[in-house]
Motif scaffolding. Structure first.
Motif, short mmCIF file in Angstrom:
data_model
loop_
_atom_site.label_atom_id
_atom_site.label_comp_id
_atom_site.label_asym_id
_atom_site.label_seq_id
_atom_site.Cartn_x
_atom_site.Cartn_y
_atom_site.Cartn_z
N UNK A 664 -17.22 -6.99 8.05
CA UNK A 664 -18.29 -8.18 7.58
C UNK A 664 -17.86 -9.35 8.25
N UNK A 665 -16.93 -9.51 9.02
CA UNK A 665 -16.55 -10.79 9.78
C UNK A 665 -15.67 -11.76 8.93
N UNK A 666 -15.14 -11.13 7.89
CA UNK A 666 -14.21 -12.05 7.06
C UNK A 666 -13.02 -12.20 7.53
N UNK A 667 -12.66 -12.83 8.72
CA UNK A 667 -11.29 -12.70 9.59
C UNK A 667 -10.17 -13.25 8.77
N UNK A 668 -10.39 -14.35 7.88
CA UNK A 668 -9.17 -14.92 7.45
C UNK A 668 -8.73 -13.74 6.46
N UNK A 669 -9.58 -13.06 5.52
CA UNK A 669 -8.92 -12.39 4.38
C UNK A 669 -8.35 -10.97 5.30
N UNK A 670 -8.91 -10.76 6.54
CA UNK A 670 -8.23 -9.35 7.30
C UNK A 670 -6.82 -10.00 7.83
N UNK A 671 -6.71 -11.15 8.20
CA UNK A 671 -5.40 -11.66 8.75
C UNK A 671 -4.43 -11.61 7.45
N UNK A 672 -4.72 -12.24 6.36
CA UNK A 672 -3.81 -12.28 5.21
C UNK A 672 -3.48 -10.88 4.80
N UNK A 673 -4.45 -10.03 4.69
CA UNK A 673 -4.05 -8.68 4.29
C UNK A 673 -3.37 -8.10 5.24
N UNK A 674 -3.29 -8.19 6.68
CA UNK A 674 -2.71 -7.65 7.60
C UNK A 674 -1.01 -7.88 7.39
N UNK A 675 -0.91 -9.22 7.12
CA UNK A 675 0.58 -9.56 6.87
C UNK A 675 1.03 -8.92 5.64
N UNK A 676 0.30 -9.10 4.70
CA UNK A 676 0.73 -8.40 3.40
C UNK A 676 1.06 -6.79 3.43
N UNK A 677 0.14 -6.27 4.14
CA UNK A 677 0.39 -4.56 4.29
C UNK A 677 1.53 -4.45 5.23
N UNK A 678 2.02 -5.15 6.20
CA UNK A 678 3.18 -5.16 7.19
C UNK A 678 4.38 -5.13 6.32
N UNK A 679 4.15 -6.35 5.34
CA UNK A 679 5.49 -6.73 4.76
C UNK A 679 5.86 -5.71 3.60
N UNK A 680 4.87 -5.23 3.10
CA UNK A 680 4.71 -4.13 2.04
C UNK A 680 5.43 -2.86 2.42
N UNK A 681 4.99 -2.32 3.69
CA UNK A 681 5.54 -1.22 4.53
C UNK A 681 6.99 -1.17 4.60
N UNK A 682 7.28 -2.44 5.42
CA UNK A 682 8.76 -2.71 5.83
C UNK A 682 9.85 -2.83 4.39
N UNK A 683 9.28 -3.33 3.52
CA UNK A 683 10.01 -3.31 2.29
C UNK A 683 10.18 -1.94 1.64
N UNK A 684 9.31 -1.27 1.52
CA UNK A 684 9.52 0.20 1.13
C UNK A 684 10.45 0.86 1.93
#
Length: 772
Positions: A664-684
């Motif tokens: 849907x071309x909501x690129x800001x939401x995508x960028x924020x989610x990408x950083x959040x996902x990487x952070x969660x995977x590394x923490x786990x």
């Protein structure tokens, strides 16, 4: 009867001519042949101040006087002066001298009238009779000089009684020229040098200089002759006839011309020649000249002006000559030259109306050429443009205005500049700009005009016309009202006021109709709205829709029958107006959409665009789009390595939202989610390795649960959980994690929200999930 001499002379002195006439005519009725009454009646009707002055009546009464027994000397004098026939004049004078043989006036007049060969003998008789006056002797001085009788001329001068110094100077000048002609050069030179030293104001018009030059030339002293010639100013208009009122007249034209001819023959200098020719041309201007002679004068002055450029006298004289012969354009060019280079010297003349009066006799073609001349002079002016903003500008603009040359007037205005134009032509300039459709400039000049002169009927009306063209009807109405009040006889202004008032009322009525039509249109179905919207898109820049009968089905995208029904319905409901008064070159029907309905159509079109975008987005949300982005079973199965079931569920949710954001071309939401996902995977992953705290680069221990993405990447790199390439890639998007905070995007220009960065972040997310 006793004649009331004192009373009559008192009335004559007081200029009480009516009372004097009444008394004299009353006396004449009683005594018709009374010569005293007739004499005073002659004086009465010959008086220049008498409004009932009559040469015929005066002559009649004076004739009766000289025919009577009691005659008056003045009656002969008057009749002789009014007589045009020379022989009759002589007979009248001789008749008078029989009665008054010693009359100075009658003898003097007779001397003037006699044939040349008789003058000398009569003069000698007068001298013998003791009849001598300054006027008689000065007359004979001139007579003898013309006859080359220089001794006799000098003798006549000795009989003149001088009362003022200038008279004595005049006689000395005359005698000096006589001595020169007699060959007595030394005496003549002494006289002339004395005169030059005494005549400091040049009352003798440089005649002594001319005489002295001749003396030096006679002696072959050419150097001294040119030296004396150098004392005469280049542009002095030497008057060759020296006239000292009331007696003396002396002409040295012959000597002047002789001087110039001799000097010219001895000269080889262009500047001296220019001066010689210039002085000759100027001296001849005081006389009546033939056309051939005038051409010679013009050539002399043009030659002088060419080589004596700083001398504006020649230009002024050339201007006068051109003006006098009807060469108006030449006169204008000379005047402009003077204005350009001698404004301060000739300002009084230049700013005098009469100086430019020749423009009144100029043709339209000449006036247009003069305009070009003025514009060129202003554009190339070495001095201030202010020199060109006075009478010349007023006269020229008024003439152009009368000829309707409005574009030429504006050309002058643009060259001079707004601030430089004088107050007398502001109206003409303002009107000229309106005539070439430059309404902004026209208003500017009308405003300046009214600042200087105040509002008047004409300016207010013309401003109203401009405002009406701009569609500012109420402002225009106010101006027309002011114009009518300032001049109730201004029929144009009152007519404009009435017509615009009618238009305003009609517009108000049309607005009400249009608003009602718009309300009805809002209730129409989508199909009707769509058809009118489709039809409206064929409008031009002016809002006109030109549509022939044949094209109507095409414009409405319906059948021919339906097209006719629709257009009829649109017109009846006032959704459309058929325009008959337009400037379009067409025979087709011309329509305009109701302005109130047009606003609704704009909103409908905007809504249509928004719906179109939403539909396009919705159409992209499908399984193929998800698979194209790598959101598949393989990616989701990689989440099985997540130790926490709750975290796994959250990551599945975030991955899904991230893919939807990309689609849907909501690129800001995508960028924020990408950083959040990487952070969660590394923490786990780190916690799953039983690492609860870690020593950081600064040597301090920090709990893993409190680490940010940057710190988690450090630990993962140190423990070899991720390879070095993935480490650096993950580092590149750590800034996107903070986009959720207000102001981060604005402050950090390096953090750019766009499709390219969003797709990069998504690829890193997938790699991190799959490798850890």
């Amino acid at each position: 009867m006793d004649f009331p001499t004192e009373q009559i002379e008192s009335l004559l002195e007081e200029k009480n001519f009516e009372e004097m006439e009444r008394l004299l005519l009353d006396m004449r009725r009683k005594e018709h042949a009374n010569s005293t009454v007739n004499f005073y009646l002659g004086l009465l009707y010959s008086d220049y101040d008498n409004s009932n002055k009559s040469e015929e009546k005066a002559k009649k009464f004076f004739l009766e006087v000289i025919s009577s027994d009691h005659v008056y000397e003045y009656a002969y004098v008057y009749l002789e002066q009014k007589e045009n026939n020379k022989n009759k004049s002589i007979r009248l004078l001789e008749a008078g001298l029989k009665v008054f043989p010693n009359s100075v006036q009658l003898n003097q007049r007779l001397l003037f009238q006699l044939e040349p060969e008789l003058k000398e003998g009569f003069y000698q008789k007068l001298i013998a009779a003791g009849i001598s006056t300054n006027e008689i002797n000065s007359f004979m001085m001139e007579y003898y000089y013309d006859k080359n009788k220089y001794d006799e001329a000098i003798e006549a001068s000795k009989k003149i009684i001088t009362k003022i110094e200038i008279d004595a100077l005049f006689i000395s000048l005359h005698n000096a020229f006589c001595l020169y002609r007699m060959g007595e050069i030394n005496k003549a030179r002494e006289y002339l040098i004395t005169l030059i030293n005494m005549d400091l104001k040049h009352d003798l018009s440089y005649a002594p200089h001319i005489g002295l030059i001749l003396c030096y030339l006679y002696e072959d002293n050419n150097e001294r002759a040119f030296e004396i010639f150098g004392e005469i100013p280049d542009d002095y208009e030497i008057d060759l006839d020296i006239i000292l009122y009331p007696y003396f007249v002396f002409s040295f034209e012959k000597e002047f011309n002789e001087t110039l001819i001799k000097l010219e023959s001895l000269n080889n200098n262009k500047l001296v020649l220019a001066k010689l020719r210039g002085l000759r041309g100027l001296s001849k201007l005081n006389y009546q000249n033939s056309k051939a002679e005038e051409k010679k004068i013009i050539k002399d002055l043009e030659f002088a002006q060419k080589y004596l450029e700083n001398n504006l006298t020649y230009i002024q004289k050339l201007k006068e000559l051109a003006e006098g012969s009807g060469r108006n354009l030449d006169a204008f060019k000379f005047a402009i030259y003077t204005l350009s280079y001698g404004y301060d010297k000739y300002k009084e003349d230049i700013e005098y109306e009469y100086y430019w009066r020749f423009l009144d006799n100029s043709t339209e073609e000449e006036i247009l050429d003069m305009k070009d001349c003025l514009v060129h002079a202003v554009a190339n002016a070495r001095y201030s443009k202010k020199n060109f903003t006075g009478k010349v500008l007023t006269y020229l603009v008024e003439k152009l205005y009368n000829f309707g040359s409005f574009k030429d007037i504006t050309e002058i205005a643009e060259e001079i500049g707004f601030q430089g134009l004088n107050k007398h032509i502001l109206f003409q300039i303002a009107y000229s700009y309106s005539q070439i459709d430059e309404s902004d400039l026209s208003l500017q000049y009308y405003e300046k005009y009214e600042e200087v002169h105040g509002k008047n009927s004409a300016s207010s009306n013309n401003i109203g016309v401009i405002l009406r063209k701009r569609g500012l009807l109420y402002e225009a109405q106010e101006r027309f009202k002011i114009a009518s009040e300032l001049d109730p006889h201004n029929k144009t202004a009152s007519g404009n006021y009435k017509s615009i008032t009618k238009v305003i009322i009609e517009n108000e009525q049309e607005k009400e109709i249009s608003k009602k039509a718009a309300l009805n249109f809002l209730n129409e179905n989508a199909w009707i709205k769509g058809k009118l919207l489709s039809f409206s898109k064929y409008h031009d820049n002016e809002g006109y829709i030109v549509c022939s009968y044949k094209k109507l089905p095409q414009f409405l995208n319906v059948s021919e029958v339906k097209a006719n029904e629709l257009i009829k319905s649109f017109l009846e409901n006032k959704y459309l107006f058929k325009i008959t008064e337009h400037n379009l070159n067409t025979t087709s029907s011309v329509y305009r959409v109701n302005p109130e309905v047009a606003l609704i159509l704009i909103d409908l079109e905007k809504e249509g665009e928004q719906e179109k975008n939403l539909i396009e987005v919705a159409e992209n949300i499908n399984l193929n789009s998800f698979r194209d982005l790598g959101y598949d079973e393989k990616l989701l199965s990689a989440l099985d390595k997540i130790s926490s079931p709750d975290l796994k569920g959250m990551l599945e949710r975030d991955l899904n939202e991230n893919v939807l954001s990309l689609i849907t071309k909501s690129f800001k939401s995508s960028l924020i989610l990408s950083g959040s996902i990487i952070e969660a995977v590394l923490l786990d992953h780190i916690l799953a390795k039983n690492i609860t705290q870690y020593t950081m680069e600064n040597g301090r221990n920090k709990r893993v649960s409190q680490m940010d993405l940057n710190e988690l990447l450090y630990v993962s790199n140190q423990e070899n959980f991720i390879d070095i390439q993935l480490y650096y890639l993950s580092h590149a998007i750590r800034g996107f994690r903070n986009l959720i905070h207000p102001g981060v995007e604005q402050r950090k220009r390096s953090v750019t929200v766009n499709e390219e960065n969003a797709m990069l972040a998504w690829s890193i997310v997938k790699k991190v999930i799959q490798e850890i």
